[in-house]
Design an enzyme around this catalytic site. Structure first.
Site, PDB file in Angstrom:
ATOM      1  N   ASP A  48       0.994  -1.055  -0.048  1.00 20.31           N
ATOM      2  CA  ASP A  48       0.043   0.026   0.072  1.00 20.31           C
ATOM      3  C   ASP A  48       0.813   1.240   0.279  1.00 20.31           C
ATOM      4  O   ASP A  48       0.593   2.276  -0.962  1.00 20.31           O
ATOM      5  CB  ASP A  48      -0.739   0.003   1.372  1.00 20.31           C
ATOM      6  N   GLU A  71      -5.334   7.529   0.644  1.00 15.31           N
ATOM      7  CA  GLU A  71      -5.474   6.737   1.737  1.00 15.31           C
ATOM      8  C   GLU A  71      -4.532   6.476   2.663  1.00 15.31           C
ATOM      9  O   GLU A  71      -4.978   7.045   4.228  1.00 15.31           O
ATOM     10  CB  GLU A  71      -6.264   5.328   1.451  1.00 15.31           C
ATOM     11  N   ASP A 136      -6.244   5.180  -4.058  1.00 16.57           N
ATOM     12  CA  ASP A 136      -6.567   4.085  -3.031  1.00 16.57           C
ATOM     13  C   ASP A 136      -5.381   3.061  -3.635  1.00 16.57           C
ATOM     14  O   ASP A 136      -5.667   2.439  -4.525  1.00 16.57           O
ATOM     15  CB  ASP A 136      -7.718   3.429  -3.227  1.00 16.57           C
ATOM     16  N   ILE A 138      -4.012   0.166  -2.697  1.00 18.26           N
ATOM     17  CA  ILE A 138      -4.338  -1.283  -2.660  1.00 18.26           C
ATOM     18  C   ILE A 138      -5.992  -1.211  -2.180  1.00 18.26           C
ATOM     19  O   ILE A 138      -5.930  -0.715  -0.740  1.00 18.26           O
ATOM     20  CB  ILE A 138      -3.581  -2.053  -1.848  1.00 18.26           C
ATOM     21  N   ASP A 139      -6.783  -1.081  -2.929  1.00 19.78           N
ATOM     22  CA  ASP A 139      -8.406  -1.183  -2.330  1.00 19.78           C
ATOM     23  C   ASP A 139      -8.555  -3.009  -2.115  1.00 19.78           C
ATOM     24  O   ASP A 139      -8.245  -3.584  -2.957  1.00 19.78           O
ATOM     25  CB  ASP A 139      -9.228  -0.534  -3.352  1.00 19.78           C
ATOM     26  N   THR A 141      -7.181  -4.635   0.643  1.00 25.36           N
ATOM     27  CA  THR A 141      -6.079  -5.054   1.357  1.00 25.36           C
ATOM     28  C   THR A 141      -6.334  -6.423   1.936  1.00 25.36           C
ATOM     29  O   THR A 141      -5.502  -7.257   1.843  1.00 25.36           O
ATOM     30  CB  THR A 141      -5.654  -3.824   2.487  1.00 25.36           C
ATOM     31  N   ASP A 298     -12.346   4.687  -2.297  1.00 22.26           N
ATOM     32  CA  ASP A 298     -13.094   3.517  -2.530  1.00 22.26           C
ATOM     33  C   ASP A 298     -14.078   3.396  -3.529  1.00 22.26           C
ATOM     34  O   ASP A 298     -14.631   2.435  -3.992  1.00 22.26           O
ATOM     35  CB  ASP A 298     -13.909   3.088  -1.325  1.00 22.26           C
TER      36      ASP A 298
END
Ligand SMILES: Nc1ncnc2c1ncn2[C@@H]1O[C@H](COP(=O)(O)O)[C@@H](OP(=O)(O)O)[C@H]1O
Ligand SMILES: [Mg+2]
Ligand SMILES: [Mg+2]
Ligand SMILES: [Mg+2]
Length: 358
Positions: A48, A71, A136, A138-139, A141, A298
């Site tokens: 991330d 994020e 984001d 890594i959406d 995670t 998101d």
């Protein structure tokens, strides 16, 4: 006059997401993912942080005056030198093999310290004025850690309206016609050639998909939601996490609509990308906790991609998602995405089921 076709923004966004996805894939193949728990009990990994650093670095090189809502923040890395070094190693090692494309993104980050500052450039408050990118890195995670679905997400908002959206989904099939399947566990794969897709959309210009490869950009194919003549034939796409979307409410809504096919569950905005290319029909995100407010990163890219593919995206009351209120979707509750023709019918069922609970 400012360009309104967003060609440069789209090109930079596609390449930035491609490069960041490459970084996440290298973490996916490592055993040690440097997982930490954030204050809201959700996980964050070195993937991330690294992906966020690479995307912001590319945006700053190309659009130095734009604001960024991302994020993650660098605080944990500033307090933990070992973790910082792991992320710095990843950021240094990740380059696109196409050197012209790498040049477009501005090349390497200068030092570990500048990497931390770059990560913290994603602290914009957001809002209704000007150009703001939502990231984001890594959406999903949790999906990423399970070997399930996840997405690297980037959207550009201008005056609170999403103009460009890109989703990199390393574990979804390249082919738009592959049947949809659950992406919960270790069944997903990022095998090069078969898996990895980049979804994109520009407002007024339709939605597209292309292969997410390590080299330059592949040819784009236009995508459309599946024509749904009979709503009872629909397939729902839902979160894996029961705490993110009420599975009981979804089952009751399905019953009202005469839907008998089992829901497909997958983490992340891969759900938006999937229904946009006709793999699955409806995406329901039904609030579990009254106090949870959705984050703009998101939803920004997925919202535009689905709408440009012929869908309608609203909250559970039928209101458009409103990205102009800062870092969160303050004025919305939940998400309902469906082909335009059936969206009103779905909202009706959602209201009946949620209304009966009050
Ligand atoms: N209680 C909650 N309700 C809805 N969404 C939540 C939530 N807690 C966390 N999330 C968000 O759900 C996202 C994952 O979406 P999905 O459920 O569709 O896979 C997480 O993104 P990250 O994984 O980027 O933190 C997180 O922001
Ligand atoms: Mg998170
Ligand atoms: Mg997310
Ligand atoms: Mg995330």
């Amino acid at each position: 006059m400012a360009s309104t076709t967003y060609d440069k923004e789209l090109n930079v966004a596609l390449l930035a997401v491609q490069r960041a996805s490459q970084l996440t894939k290298s973490v996916f193949h490592q055993n040690a993912k440097g997982t930490l728990n954030k204050s809201d009990a959700s996980p964050v990994t070195i993937g991330d942080f690294g992906a966020q650093a690479l995307i912001i670095s590319a945006l700053q090189h190309n659009f130095p005056d734009d604001e960024i809502v991302a994020e993650e923040e660098a605080k944990d890395l500033r307090e933990n030198g070992q973790l910082r070094d792991l992320v710095w190693g990843l950021v240094q090692d990740t380059k696109l093999s196409d050197s012209a494309a790498e040049q477009t993104l501005g090349g390497a980050v200068k030092s570990a310290d500048s990497m931390l500052d770059i990560i913290d450039k994603g602290d914009s408050k957001g809002g209704s004025k000007g150009r703001i990118w939502a990231i984001d890195p890594i959406d999903g995670t949790k999906g990423f850690l399970r070997g399930g679905q996840y997405a690297v997400c980037l959207g550009l908002m201008v005056d609170g309206d999403v103009k460009v959206g890109v989703l990199g989904c390393p574990n979804l099939p390249v082919s738009d016609s592959e049947p949809l399947k659950d992406g919960i566990g270790t069944d997903a794969s990022d095998e090069e050639g078969k898996f990895g897709v980049l979804f994109s959309a520009v407002q007024g210009q339709g939605a597209h998909s292309r292969q997410l490869g390590a080299a330059g950009l592949q040819q784009a194919k236009s995508i459309k939601m599946s024509p749904l003549s009979n709503i009872s034939d629909a397939t729902f796409c839902e979160s894996v996490e029961a705490g993110h979307s009420s599975q009981g409410d979804a089952a009751n809504i399905a019953k009202k609509l005469g839907i008998t096919k089992p829901s497909v569950r997958m983490d992340s905005q891969a759900k938006y990308g999937s229904i946009a290319r006709g793999a699955g029909d409806l995406y329901l995100r039904l609030p579990v906790r009254k106090d949870y407010v959705e984050k703009i990163w998101d939803h920004a890219a997925g919202d535009l991609i689905v709408r440009e593919a012929g869908g309608q995206v609203t909250d559970v009351e039928g209101k458009r998602l409103d990205f102009s209120h800062g870092r969160t979707l303050l004025e919305n509750k939940g998400v309902i995405a469906a082909p335009k023709e059936v969206h009103a019918r779905v909202i009706e069922a959602v209201k009946e089921v949620l209304g009966a609970k009050q």
